[in-house]
Design a protein around this motif. Structure first.
Motif, mmCIF file in Angstrom:
data_model
loop_
_atom_site.group_PDB
_atom_site.id
_atom_site.type_symbol
_atom_site.label_atom_id
_atom_site.label_comp_id
_atom_site.label_asym_id
_atom_site.label_seq_id
_atom_site.Cartn_x
_atom_site.Cartn_y
_atom_site.Cartn_z
ATOM 1 N N ARG A 150 0.864 -1.187 0.000
ATOM 2 C CA ARG A 150 0.000 0.000 0.000
ATOM 3 C C ARG A 150 0.892 1.225 0.000
ATOM 4 O O ARG A 150 2.054 1.166 0.386
ATOM 5 C CB ARG A 150 -0.887 0.033 1.244
ATOM 6 C CG ARG A 150 -1.879 -1.105 1.316
ATOM 7 C CD ARG A 150 -2.785 -0.919 2.501
ATOM 8 N NE ARG A 150 -3.549 -2.140 2.737
ATOM 9 C CZ ARG A 150 -4.147 -2.404 3.863
ATOM 10 N NH1 ARG A 150 -4.090 -1.571 4.867
ATOM 11 N NH2 ARG A 150 -4.822 -3.531 3.999
ATOM 12 N N ASN A 151 0.340 2.329 -0.405
ATOM 13 C CA ASN A 151 1.055 3.608 -0.382
ATOM 14 C C ASN A 151 2.339 3.565 -1.189
ATOM 15 O O ASN A 151 3.349 4.109 -0.776
ATOM 16 C CB ASN A 151 1.377 4.045 1.058
ATOM 17 C CG ASN A 151 0.125 4.178 1.887
ATOM 18 O OD1 ASN A 151 -0.950 4.438 1.346
ATOM 19 N ND2 ASN A 151 0.255 3.990 3.175
ATOM 20 N N PHE A 152 2.323 2.895 -2.335
ATOM 21 C CA PHE A 152 3.518 2.835 -3.167
ATOM 22 C C PHE A 152 3.823 4.243 -3.661
ATOM 23 O O PHE A 152 3.007 4.881 -4.295
ATOM 24 C CB PHE A 152 3.331 1.877 -4.339
ATOM 25 C CG PHE A 152 4.581 1.669 -5.142
ATOM 26 C CD1 PHE A 152 5.631 0.929 -4.617
ATOM 27 C CD2 PHE A 152 4.720 2.227 -6.384
ATOM 28 C CE1 PHE A 152 6.793 0.746 -5.332
ATOM 29 C CE2 PHE A 152 5.881 2.051 -7.120
ATOM 30 C CZ PHE A 152 6.917 1.304 -6.583
ATOM 31 N N LEU A 153 4.997 4.717 -3.339
ATOM 32 C CA LEU A 153 5.345 6.110 -3.622
ATOM 33 C C LEU A 153 6.246 6.282 -4.838
ATOM 34 O O LEU A 153 6.714 7.366 -5.101
ATOM 35 C CB LEU A 153 6.018 6.727 -2.386
ATOM 36 C CG LEU A 153 5.184 6.688 -1.113
ATOM 37 C CD1 LEU A 153 5.998 7.176 0.070
ATOM 38 C CD2 LEU A 153 3.928 7.530 -1.286
ATOM 39 N N GLY A 154 6.521 5.207 -5.536
ATOM 40 C CA GLY A 154 7.347 5.333 -6.736
ATOM 41 C C GLY A 154 8.771 4.889 -6.510
ATOM 42 O O GLY A 154 9.156 4.451 -5.443
ATOM 43 N N ARG A 155 9.559 5.049 -7.551
ATOM 44 C CA ARG A 155 10.951 4.588 -7.552
ATOM 45 C C ARG A 155 11.732 5.189 -6.378
ATOM 46 O O ARG A 155 11.684 6.378 -6.120
ATOM 47 C CB ARG A 155 11.588 4.990 -8.873
ATOM 48 C CG ARG A 155 12.922 4.383 -9.090
ATOM 49 C CD ARG A 155 13.453 4.834 -10.454
ATOM 50 N NE ARG A 155 14.683 4.155 -10.720
ATOM 51 C CZ ARG A 155 14.814 3.147 -11.564
ATOM 52 N NH1 ARG A 155 13.791 2.710 -12.240
ATOM 53 N NH2 ARG A 155 15.977 2.583 -11.744
ATOM 54 N N GLY A 156 12.439 4.316 -5.667
ATOM 55 C CA GLY A 156 13.261 4.766 -4.554
ATOM 56 C C GLY A 156 12.510 4.830 -3.235
ATOM 57 O O GLY A 156 13.104 5.080 -2.204
ATOM 58 N N HIS A 157 11.222 4.612 -3.272
ATOM 59 C CA HIS A 157 10.429 4.627 -2.047
ATOM 60 C C HIS A 157 9.890 3.227 -1.791
ATOM 61 O O HIS A 157 9.588 2.481 -2.719
ATOM 62 C CB HIS A 157 9.265 5.617 -2.157
ATOM 63 C CG HIS A 157 9.718 7.030 -2.306
ATOM 64 N ND1 HIS A 157 10.091 7.806 -1.234
ATOM 65 C CD2 HIS A 157 9.880 7.798 -3.407
ATOM 66 C CE1 HIS A 157 10.454 8.995 -1.666
ATOM 67 N NE2 HIS A 157 10.343 9.015 -2.993
ATOM 68 N N THR A 158 9.756 2.902 -0.531
ATOM 69 C CA THR A 158 9.302 1.570 -0.156
ATOM 70 C C THR A 158 7.783 1.542 -0.027
ATOM 71 O O THR A 158 7.196 2.435 0.577
ATOM 72 C CB THR A 158 9.922 1.164 1.197
ATOM 73 O OG1 THR A 158 11.333 1.248 1.072
ATOM 74 C CG2 THR A 158 9.541 -0.240 1.586
ATOM 75 N N ALA A 159 7.174 0.522 -0.605
ATOM 76 C CA ALA A 159 5.744 0.319 -0.420
ATOM 77 C C ALA A 159 5.518 -0.160 1.009
ATOM 78 O O ALA A 159 6.316 -0.918 1.549
ATOM 79 C CB ALA A 159 5.225 -0.716 -1.402
ATOM 80 N N GLU A 160 4.455 0.308 1.608
ATOM 81 C CA GLU A 160 4.114 -0.150 2.951
ATOM 82 C C GLU A 160 3.382 -1.481 2.801
ATOM 83 O O GLU A 160 2.341 -1.551 2.146
ATOM 84 C CB GLU A 160 3.222 0.886 3.631
ATOM 85 C CG GLU A 160 3.005 0.593 5.090
ATOM 86 C CD GLU A 160 2.286 1.741 5.771
ATOM 87 O OE1 GLU A 160 1.174 1.481 6.272
ATOM 88 O OE2 GLU A 160 2.824 2.853 5.798
ATOM 89 N N LEU A 161 3.940 -2.527 3.369
ATOM 90 C CA LEU A 161 3.364 -3.867 3.237
ATOM 91 C C LEU A 161 2.408 -4.139 4.382
ATOM 92 O O LEU A 161 2.726 -3.874 5.545
ATOM 93 C CB LEU A 161 4.478 -4.919 3.231
ATOM 94 C CG LEU A 161 5.472 -4.790 2.073
ATOM 95 C CD1 LEU A 161 6.674 -5.680 2.319
ATOM 96 C CD2 LEU A 161 4.798 -5.134 0.759
#
Length: 153
Positions: free
Chosen positions: A91-102
């Motif tokens: 969830r909350n995938f913020l794009g390249r270089g950012h971690t998605a909240e699992l």
């Protein structure tokens, strides 16, 4: 002329220390839990990652790896498997270089419950070997030792 006096033998073998005994018992319990999980198609590694994510959604892969005692690559692979099976979702995938909240899904929570049942069965096995007082004392001692180890890290 040789001395025929019998040489003392090595003597009685001392019992193994508690760390060794805990390692052996831990291995047996791990095997029991893995066997109990086998019908689900998941492993103790999957269960470990899910448990950490349930307690703290959004952990980085490197933090998940550290807590689970595996490499970051292994944590990535395990999370990928959990995603493919629907046990976690990003969830909350913020794009390249950012971690998605699992986040743990209903499928993941069902696996965690299966793991709790497997550990409860191992607790029951211990309870058949020890009195309830001994089991309570063992639990208290292990909690104290674990707490001491965590404070050192």
């Amino acid at each position: 002329m040789t001395d025929q006096t019998p040489q003392p033998g090595p003597g009685p073998i001392p019992p193994p220390g508690p760390a060794f005994l805990l390692a052996v018992l831990g291995r047996l319990i791990r095997d029991d839990v893995e066997t109990a999980l086998r019908p689900t198609g998941y492993t103790l590694r999957h269960l470990s990652i899910l448990g950490h994510l349930q307690r703290e959604p959004g952990l980085s892969y490197s933090e998940l790896a550290r807590r689970a005692g595996v490499t970051a690559q292994s944590a990535h692979a395990t999370v990928r498997q959990l995603e493919q099976r629907g046990a976690v979702e990003p969830r909350n995938f913020l794009g390249r270089g950012h971690t998605a909240e699992l986040h743990v899904t209903d499928e993941g929570r069902a696996l965690i419950e299966a793991g709790k049942r497997a550990y409860a069965a191992s607790d029951s096995d211990l309870g058949s070997a020890l009195s309830s007082e001994q089991l309570a004392t063992l639990t208290d001692l292990l909690m104290t030792a674990l707490s001491s180890r965590r404070h050192r890290s």
